[in-house]
Write an enzyme that holds these catalytic residues in place. Structure first.
Site, short mmCIF file in Angstrom:
data_model
loop_
_atom_site.label_atom_id
_atom_site.label_comp_id
_atom_site.label_asym_id
_atom_site.label_seq_id
_atom_site.Cartn_x
_atom_site.Cartn_y
_atom_site.Cartn_z
N LYS A 113 0.84 -1.21 0.00
CA LYS A 113 0.00 0.00 0.00
C LYS A 113 0.87 1.26 0.00
CE LYS A 113 -1.94 -1.04 3.95
NZ LYS A 113 -1.26 -2.31 4.24
N ARG A 171 -9.58 1.32 8.48
CA ARG A 171 -9.13 -0.04 8.76
C ARG A 171 -10.18 -0.84 9.48
NH1 ARG A 171 -3.40 0.54 8.81
NH2 ARG A 171 -2.39 -1.46 9.12
N ARG A 181 12.01 -5.59 4.68
CA ARG A 181 11.62 -4.18 4.59
C ARG A 181 12.54 -3.31 5.44
NH1 ARG A 181 5.74 -2.04 5.51
NH2 ARG A 181 5.85 -3.35 7.35
N ARG A 221 11.22 -1.95 11.17
CA ARG A 221 10.09 -1.57 12.03
C ARG A 221 9.92 -2.57 13.17
NH1 ARG A 221 5.14 0.03 8.13
NH2 ARG A 221 4.08 -1.26 9.67
N ARG A 230 -0.67 -9.27 13.01
CA ARG A 230 -1.22 -8.20 12.16
C ARG A 230 -2.06 -8.79 11.04
NH1 ARG A 230 4.12 -5.30 10.64
NH2 ARG A 230 2.83 -4.09 9.21
P1 AP5 Z 1 4.88 -1.65 1.90
O1 AP5 Z 1 4.61 -0.77 0.74
O2 AP5 Z 1 5.62 -1.10 3.05
O3 AP5 Z 1 3.52 -2.35 2.37
P2 AP5 Z 1 2.29 -1.79 3.18
O4 AP5 Z 1 1.08 -2.40 2.57
O5 AP5 Z 1 2.35 -0.30 3.28
O6 AP5 Z 1 2.57 -2.50 4.56
P3 AP5 Z 1 2.51 -1.94 6.03
O7 AP5 Z 1 3.22 -2.93 6.89
O8 AP5 Z 1 2.94 -0.53 6.10
O9 AP5 Z 1 1.01 -2.05 6.30
P4 AP5 Z 1 0.32 -2.03 7.61
O10 AP5 Z 1 -1.03 -1.79 7.13
O11 AP5 Z 1 0.46 -3.21 8.47
O12 AP5 Z 1 1.11 -0.90 8.45
P5 AP5 Z 1 0.74 0.59 8.81
O13 AP5 Z 1 1.99 1.36 8.85
O14 AP5 Z 1 -0.37 1.05 7.98
O15 AP5 Z 1 5.62 -2.96 1.34
C1 AP5 Z 1 6.10 -3.96 2.24
C2 AP5 Z 1 7.51 -4.43 1.79
O16 AP5 Z 1 7.38 -5.12 0.55
C3 AP5 Z 1 8.48 -3.27 1.54
O17 AP5 Z 1 9.77 -3.66 1.91
C4 AP5 Z 1 8.39 -3.04 0.02
O18 AP5 Z 1 9.60 -2.50 -0.50
C5 AP5 Z 1 8.11 -4.45 -0.49
N1 AP5 Z 1 7.24 -4.47 -1.66
C6 AP5 Z 1 6.17 -3.67 -1.93
N2 AP5 Z 1 5.60 -3.99 -3.11
C7 AP5 Z 1 6.32 -5.03 -3.61
C8 AP5 Z 1 6.23 -5.82 -4.80
N3 AP5 Z 1 5.27 -5.60 -5.72
N4 AP5 Z 1 7.13 -6.82 -4.96
C9 AP5 Z 1 8.12 -7.05 -4.02
N5 AP5 Z 1 8.26 -6.33 -2.89
C10 AP5 Z 1 7.37 -5.35 -2.67
O19 AP5 Z 1 0.20 0.40 10.29
C11 AP5 Z 1 1.05 -0.02 11.34
C12 AP5 Z 1 0.26 -0.12 12.63
O20 AP5 Z 1 -0.27 1.18 12.96
C13 AP5 Z 1 -0.96 -1.03 12.60
O21 AP5 Z 1 -0.62 -2.37 12.86
C14 AP5 Z 1 -1.83 -0.41 13.69
O22 AP5 Z 1 -1.38 -0.79 14.96
C15 AP5 Z 1 -1.57 1.07 13.54
N6 AP5 Z 1 -2.53 1.73 12.62
C16 AP5 Z 1 -2.25 2.36 11.45
N7 AP5 Z 1 -3.37 2.85 10.89
C17 AP5 Z 1 -4.39 2.53 11.73
C18 AP5 Z 1 -5.79 2.73 11.70
N8 AP5 Z 1 -6.38 3.36 10.66
N9 AP5 Z 1 -6.53 2.24 12.71
C19 AP5 Z 1 -5.96 1.60 13.75
N10 AP5 Z 1 -4.64 1.35 13.85
C20 AP5 Z 1 -3.86 1.81 12.84
MG MG Z 2 2.72 1.05 4.86
#
Ligand code: AP5
Ligand code: MG
Length: 214
Positions: free
Chosen positions: A13, A88, A127, A160, A171
């Site tokens: 994402k 979410r 990552r 992270r 997660r």
């Molecule tokens: P990346 O682009 O980083 O993936 P992502 O989908 O953004 O993954 P996240 O881990 O950031 O998602 P998340 O939803 O768990 O975390 P968030 O920060 O939102 O890609 C992942 C890896 O793969 C990278 O190394 C990238 O380079 C690689 N990659 C990407 N595309 C690729 C491809 N096509 N091929 C190969 N490699 C690839 O949330 C973290 C925490 O915050 C949550 O767990 C929660 O506790 C809290 N939080 C955040 N938002 C909320 C909310 N709205 N409500 C409640 N809690 C929340």
């Molecule tokens: Mg992300």
């Protein structure tokens, strides 16, 4: 153009949101990045959010909703934005809808980046993230020019805290229980689009551009 990115943790994402925002010059609003910046600055919000994030749980809706609703009212959001990691939960989606109705506005596309759980753990292990500007890299699929340094801002990269395999599993469970229902929610609203997130980053981006138009 107002876009919501959906998909499991690690689906890509953030990677795709960055590309969309660069192409269309609109802000990338990642709730995860906002929380990580608050944790880094040791704010009260950061301290509260960390409790949940470290376990792989969701931060309570009441700590997220107002923050995003305020953010999308800012001047730089007038021409659009990409929401990454929000909504979410169904209550978050409903709160966003209510806020948008009050602004006489709507979301144009919900893009679901589909990646099976088996691929996710492998991705997370490699990552690396920049805690200063939020840029995301992968040691194999998207390496930096200089090891350990962000290409965009030169800051140090981190692994992270929530990318440990046990936390990633949690997660994923939380995603399936609480976030996946949003796919039906946005399908019902007629704005859901799915892309195959197992393709290369550039191919995923091309598929997204096809949906939102060049
Ligand atoms: P990346 O682009 O980083 O993936 P992502 O989908 O953004 O993954 P996240 O881990 O950031 O998602 P998340 O939803 O768990 O975390 P968030 O920060 O939102 O890609 C992942 C890896 O793969 C990278 O190394 C990238 O380079 C690689 N990659 C990407 N595309 C690729 C491809 N096509 N091929 C190969 N490699 C690839 O949330 C973290 C925490 O915050 C949550 O767990 C929660 O506790 C809290 N939080 C955040 N938002 C909320 C909310 N709205 N409500 C409640 N809690 C929340
Ligand atoms: Mg992300």
């Amino acid at each position: 153009m107002k876009i919501i990115m959906l998909g499991a943790p690690g689906a890509g994402k953030g990677t795709q949101a960055d590309k969309i925002c660069e192409k269309y010059s609109i802000p990338h609003i990642s709730t995860g990045d906002i929380f990580r910046a608050n944790i880094k600055n040791n704010t009260e919000l950061g301290r509260k959010a960390k409790e949940y994030m470290d376990k792989g749980a969701l931060v309570p809706d009441e700590l997220v909703v107002d923050l995003v609703v305020d953010r999308i009212k800012a001047d730089d959001c007038k021409n659009g934005y990409v929401l990454d990691g929000f909504p979410r939960t169904i209550p978050q989606a409903e709160a966003l809808d209510n806020a948008l109705v009050a602004l006489n506005d709507k979301v144009d596309y919900a893009i679901d980046v589909e990646v099976p759980d088996e691929n996710i753990i492998n991705r997370m292990g490699g990552r690396r993230a920049c805690v200063s500007c939020g840029a995301t890299y992968h040691v194999v699929y998207s390496p930096t020019k200089e090891e350990g340094k962000c290409d965009k801002c030169g800051s140090e990269l981190i692994i992270r805290d929530d990318d440990k395999p046990e936390t990633v599993k949690n997660r994923l469970n939380v995603y399936h229980e609480q976030t996946q229902p949003l796919i039906d929610y946005y399908n019902g609203k007629g704005i859901l689009n799915e892309v195959d997130g197992t393709m290369s980053m550039d191919d995923v981006f091309a598929a997204i551009i096809k949906i939102i138009g060049a």
